[in-house]
Enzyme design. Structure first.
Site, PDB file in Angstrom:
ATOM      1  N   ARG A  37       6.340  26.417  47.854  1.00 18.59           N
ATOM      2  CA  ARG A  37       6.201  27.718  49.487  1.00 18.59           C
ATOM      3  C   ARG A  37       8.121  28.144  49.448  1.00 18.59           C
ATOM      4  O   ARG A  37       7.542  29.199  49.834  1.00 18.59           O
ATOM      5  CB  ARG A  37       6.509  27.035  50.660  1.00 18.59           C
ATOM      6  CG  ARG A  37       7.623  26.403  50.926  1.00 18.59           C
ATOM      7  CD  ARG A  37       7.250  25.424  52.364  1.00 18.59           C
ATOM      8  NE  ARG A  37       7.724  23.868  52.373  1.00 18.59           N
ATOM      9  CZ  ARG A  37       7.842  22.949  53.270  1.00 18.59           C
ATOM     10  NH1 ARG A  37       8.146  23.469  54.373  1.00 18.59           N
ATOM     11  NH2 ARG A  37       9.061  21.697  53.253  1.00 18.59           N
ATOM     12  N   SER A  71      10.366   3.198  47.188  1.00 18.12           N
ATOM     13  CA  SER A  71       9.397   4.081  48.014  1.00 18.12           C
ATOM     14  C   SER A  71       9.839   4.448  49.115  1.00 18.12           C
ATOM     15  O   SER A  71      11.113   3.698  49.960  1.00 18.12           O
ATOM     16  CB  SER A  71       8.102   2.729  48.448  1.00 18.12           C
ATOM     17  OG  SER A  71       7.777   3.127  49.381  1.00 18.12           O
ATOM     18  N   GLY A  88       7.977  19.175  45.182  1.00 17.18           N
ATOM     19  CA  GLY A  88       9.059  18.304  45.478  1.00 17.18           C
ATOM     20  C   GLY A  88       9.174  17.302  44.176  1.00 17.18           C
ATOM     21  O   GLY A  88       8.895  17.174  42.964  1.00 17.18           O
ATOM     22  N   LYS A  91      -1.443   2.477  52.167  1.00 16.61           N
ATOM     23  CA  LYS A  91      -0.736   1.694  52.285  1.00 16.61           C
ATOM     24  C   LYS A  91       1.000   1.761  52.371  1.00 16.61           C
ATOM     25  O   LYS A  91       1.900   1.590  52.647  1.00 16.61           O
ATOM     26  CB  LYS A  91      -0.368   1.306  50.059  1.00 16.61           C
ATOM     27  CG  LYS A  91      -0.551   2.802  49.556  1.00 16.61           C
ATOM     28  CD  LYS A  91       0.813   2.893  49.466  1.00 16.61           C
ATOM     29  CE  LYS A  91       1.108   4.216  48.320  1.00 16.61           C
ATOM     30  NZ  LYS A  91       2.720   4.486  48.691  1.00 16.61           N
ATOM     31  N   GLY A  97      -2.035   6.585  43.078  1.00 17.50           N
ATOM     32  CA  GLY A  97      -2.489   5.320  41.904  1.00 17.50           C
ATOM     33  C   GLY A  97      -0.972   4.637  42.087  1.00 17.50           C
ATOM     34  O   GLY A  97      -0.025   5.339  42.747  1.00 17.50           O
TER      35      GLY A  97
END
Ligand SMILES: NC(=O)c1ccc[n+]([C@@H]2O[C@H](COP(=O)([O-])OP(=O)(O)OC[C@H]3O[C@@H](n4cnc5c(N)ncnc54)[C@H](O)[C@@H]3O)[C@@H](O)[C@H]2O)c1
Ligand SMILES: O=P(O)(O)OC[C@H](O)CO
Length: 314
Positions: free
Chosen positions: A36, A230, A14, A167, A112
């Site tokens: 996979r 994100s 990914g 987070k 990180g």
């Protein structure tokens, strides 16, 4: 100083597995990627690997660790966990799963402020590799470190791991906060108070509180809460635009671990009586128990209290 390490297997193709492969390749290692969908046998692939790096989502960690449990690895092979999640059925972190299933190899956690797209673009970034085994951490530091990727070692793997995991729930809250255009004051308050609750959970897991002031705690919280790269932030933002959780997840590319992490975290905090108000409002929002407006009001109307930074466990 570069290590003479040559054979590295990355498990997971990914966004993160691909970026990690790119980083290791810059250091002239021989890199093999397994996912996979691969036709090749994982056991055969890892038999000659000096480092095996797992970058699969949490839902794949146990399956992969079980495969490696029965594989024949080089005696000195180092395992690296780069997953940021909690296992639904057990509440375990990825490193706890790895440690329980493959206990005879040193384990390093890598975490990180590392948005994969920026790393793929060669932009400067830093990360932490944490292990109870200093040699293993330094070994992994050397295979990843490059001009654009600065790697620190750390001896608190559980703290480093939880900084990156917890987070993600907060990034959903902050994405929603930005989606509602609540402003910089609200966002800053949410991030600062959330760090306190992350530390509370970390202490329950046995992490060192100070770890969360570093790259994998505050650093990753800032990265994830300040970037629409994100996926977790995107989920919160989309919900604030009126999308359902399913619609939000469907429009995000790749895995937003914070959705599952919120569920597992609330189970743990209910059982262990850990106060996690921001994460709880995220959980209730994602479950459809409350509206976003009710979440904002609920957080603002909590009982007044001292900031109490001397005793973060309370
Ligand atoms: N993308 C980033 O910027 C980034 C950065 C740091 C950490 N991470 C973490 O790395 C992990 C993977 O993230 P990603 O962005 O690559 O997600 P992704 O959705 O792009 O890829 C997920 C990978 O996990 C594998 N996978 C999923 N379920 C599996 C299963 N049941 N069995 C085996 N393999 C399975 C998929 O095949 C794929 O290779 C997550 O825990 C994420 O939080 C991501
Ligand atoms: O896209 P996200 O929200 O999974 O965040 C990616 C990384 O964890 C940022 O460090």
């Amino acid at each position: 100083m570069k290590s003479d390490l040559k054979n590295v297997t990355i498990i997971g193709s990914g966004a993160w597995g691909s970026a990690l492969a790119d980083l290791v390749q810059r250091n002239d290692c021989h890199v093999q990627i397994w996912s996979r969908q691969s036709q090749s046998s994982l056991a055969a692939l890892v038999s000659n690997s000096d480092a095996i790096i797992s970058a699969v989502s949490i839902k794949g960690v146990r399956t992969i660790a079980e495969k490696l449990q029965t594989a024949k690895l080089l005696p000195h092979a180092v395992l690296v966990s780069a997953t940021k999640g909690l296992e639904p059925t057990t509440g375990k972190t990825p490193s706890q799963i790895w440690q329980s299933l493959v206990p005879n190899h040193p384990l390093v956690v890598l975490s990180g402020p590392n948005l994969s797209k920026e790393i793929m673009e060669g932009k400067p970034a830093a990360t932490v590799v944490a292990s109870y085994n200093d040699d293993a951490a330094q070994f992994i530091q050397n295979i990843f470190a490059s001009r654009n990727f600065r790697v620190y070692t750390n001896s608190d793997p559980i703290g480093v791991e939880l900084g990156g995991t917890l987070k993600n729930v907060i990034a959903i809250a902050v994405g929603a906060c930005d989606g509602l255009n609540l402003g910089t004051n609200a966002k800053s308050a949410l991030i600062a108070r959330s760090l306190i609750e992350i530390i509370r959970v970390g202490v329950y897991f046995g992490a060192q509180p100070e770890t969360f002031w570093g790259l994998s705690g505050l650093g990753d919280l800032l990265a994830t809460c300040n970037s629409n790269l994100s996926r977790n932030y995107q989920v919160g933002y989309a919900i604030a635009q009126g999308l359902s959780l399913d619609e939000a997840i469907a429009q995000v590319q790749g895995t937003a671990e914070g959705v599952n992490t919120a569920n597992v975290l609330i189970e743990i905090s209910d059982r262990e009586k850990i106060s996690v108000p921001v994460s709880r409002y995220v959980y209730r929002l994602l479950k459809g128990e409350i509206t976003l407006q009710q979440a904002v009001e609920g957080l603002m109307e909590r009982d007044l209290k001292p900031e109490n930074l001397e005793n973060l466990e309370l």
